[in-house]
Design a protein around this motif. Structure first.
Motif, mmCIF file in Angstrom:
data_model
loop_
_atom_site.group_PDB
_atom_site.id
_atom_site.type_symbol
_atom_site.label_atom_id
_atom_site.label_comp_id
_atom_site.label_asym_id
_atom_site.label_seq_id
_atom_site.Cartn_x
_atom_site.Cartn_y
_atom_site.Cartn_z
ATOM 1 N N ALA A 14 0.859 -1.194 0.000
ATOM 2 C CA ALA A 14 0.000 0.000 0.000
ATOM 3 C C ALA A 14 0.890 1.237 0.000
ATOM 4 O O ALA A 14 1.993 1.220 0.547
ATOM 5 N N ALA A 15 0.405 2.274 -0.597
ATOM 6 C CA ALA A 15 1.142 3.545 -0.629
ATOM 7 C C ALA A 15 1.318 4.082 0.787
ATOM 8 O O ALA A 15 0.509 3.805 1.676
ATOM 9 N N SER A 16 2.366 4.846 0.991
ATOM 10 C CA SER A 16 2.645 5.375 2.331
ATOM 11 C C SER A 16 1.546 6.296 2.846
ATOM 12 O O SER A 16 1.391 6.469 4.053
ATOM 13 N N ASP A 17 0.755 6.882 1.948
ATOM 14 C CA ASP A 17 -0.334 7.759 2.377
ATOM 15 C C ASP A 17 -1.686 7.040 2.442
ATOM 16 O O ASP A 17 -2.719 7.670 2.644
ATOM 17 N N ASP A 18 -1.672 5.724 2.306
ATOM 18 C CA ASP A 18 -2.909 4.939 2.394
ATOM 19 C C ASP A 18 -3.485 5.083 3.805
ATOM 20 O O ASP A 18 -2.765 4.904 4.791
ATOM 21 N N ASN A 20 -5.183 3.180 5.547
ATOM 22 C CA ASN A 20 -5.118 1.952 6.343
ATOM 23 C C ASN A 20 -3.895 1.902 7.251
ATOM 24 O O ASN A 20 -3.870 1.155 8.216
ATOM 25 N N TRP A 21 -2.858 2.699 6.957
ATOM 26 C CA TRP A 21 -1.660 2.716 7.799
ATOM 27 C C TRP A 21 -1.882 3.494 9.096
ATOM 28 O O TRP A 21 -1.059 3.401 10.011
ATOM 29 N N GLN A 22 -2.957 4.256 9.228
ATOM 30 C CA GLN A 22 -3.119 5.099 10.410
ATOM 31 C C GLN A 22 -3.269 4.302 11.707
ATOM 32 O O GLN A 22 -2.976 4.811 12.784
ATOM 33 N N ASN A 23 -3.685 3.041 11.622
ATOM 34 C CA ASN A 23 -3.829 2.229 12.833
ATOM 35 C C ASN A 23 -2.584 1.431 13.180
ATOM 36 O O ASN A 23 -2.480 0.875 14.268
ATOM 37 N N SER A 24 -1.643 1.355 12.271
ATOM 38 C CA SER A 24 -0.437 0.583 12.507
ATOM 39 C C SER A 24 0.676 1.103 11.610
ATOM 40 O O SER A 24 0.478 1.232 10.398
ATOM 41 N N PRO A 25 1.845 1.419 12.163
ATOM 42 C CA PRO A 25 2.919 1.963 11.338
ATOM 43 C C PRO A 25 3.503 0.893 10.422
ATOM 44 O O PRO A 25 3.530 -0.287 10.773
ATOM 45 N N PRO A 26 3.976 1.294 9.229
ATOM 46 C CA PRO A 26 4.618 0.321 8.346
ATOM 47 C C PRO A 26 5.960 -0.132 8.923
ATOM 48 O O PRO A 26 6.661 0.649 9.565
ATOM 49 N N HIS A 27 6.294 -1.376 8.710
ATOM 50 C CA HIS A 27 7.546 -1.947 9.212
ATOM 51 C C HIS A 27 8.579 -2.100 8.115
ATOM 52 O O HIS A 27 9.718 -2.417 8.386
ATOM 53 N N GLY A 28 8.182 -1.930 6.866
ATOM 54 C CA GLY A 28 9.063 -2.262 5.765
ATOM 55 C C GLY A 28 8.969 -3.760 5.515
ATOM 56 O O GLY A 28 8.101 -4.449 6.053
ATOM 57 N N GLU A 29 9.873 -4.283 4.703
ATOM 58 C CA GLU A 29 9.846 -5.711 4.396
ATOM 59 C C GLU A 29 10.376 -6.525 5.578
ATOM 60 O O GLU A 29 11.373 -6.164 6.193
ATOM 61 N N VAL A 30 9.690 -7.615 5.875
ATOM 62 C CA VAL A 30 10.085 -8.517 6.960
ATOM 63 C C VAL A 30 10.113 -9.933 6.391
ATOM 64 O O VAL A 30 9.230 -10.316 5.630
ATOM 65 N N VAL A 31 11.140 -10.688 6.758
ATOM 66 C CA VAL A 31 11.280 -12.071 6.301
ATOM 67 C C VAL A 31 11.081 -12.988 7.499
ATOM 68 O O VAL A 31 11.670 -12.764 8.561
ATOM 69 N N LYS A 74 -4.541 -5.635 2.517
ATOM 70 C CA LYS A 74 -4.455 -4.373 1.790
ATOM 71 C C LYS A 74 -3.115 -3.678 2.054
ATOM 72 O O LYS A 74 -2.692 -2.822 1.281
ATOM 73 N N LEU A 75 -2.466 -4.021 3.174
ATOM 74 C CA LEU A 75 -1.205 -3.379 3.542
ATOM 75 C C LEU A 75 0.020 -4.227 3.214
ATOM 76 O O LEU A 75 1.051 -3.696 2.820
#
Length: 109
Positions: A14-18, A20-31, A74-75
């Motif tokens: 999802a785009a950084s301004d989506d 849906n990110w307001q409830n949880s911060p993006p973590h970037g890629e995780v393996v 979606k995220l």
């Protein structure tokens, strides 16, 4: 006998301004090392800070695991990693990337 696990990449889709990110911060890629793609989402979300681990009150029930961005299709998308860059043998868990723990704010100052 050790359980057969696979390597999965959880990649933000999802785009950084989506909104849906307001409830949880993006973590970037995780393996992660997990049983299935669905289990990969559970492994990643379990690495996040949960309301039960600090002095905050959850909005629903006793845990915030269900609100994890990793569980939101979606995220994040889940991609099986067959590159061989990471060992499939080992314990179930996060093997690369950083899962943020600032997703919750303590009520104590």
């Amino acid at each position: 006998m050790q359980e057969k696990l696979k390597i999965y990449r959880l990649v933000p889709n999802a785009a950084s301004d989506d909104p849906n990110w307001q409830n949880s911060p993006p973590h970037g890629e995780v393996v992660v090392r997990a049983r299935t793609a669905g289990d990969a989402r559970l492994v990643a979300s379990a690495a996040e800070l949960d309301f039960t681990e600090i002095d905050a009150s959850p909005s629903e029930g006793n845990s915030t695991e269900m609100a994890s961005a990793f569980r939101n299709e979606k995220l994040y998308t889940v991609i099986e990693d067959g590159s061989g860059r990471y060992e499939a043998e080992g314990p179930r868990g996060v093997v690369a990337g950083r899962v943020r723990t600032d997703n919750l704010i303590s009520t104590q100052l």
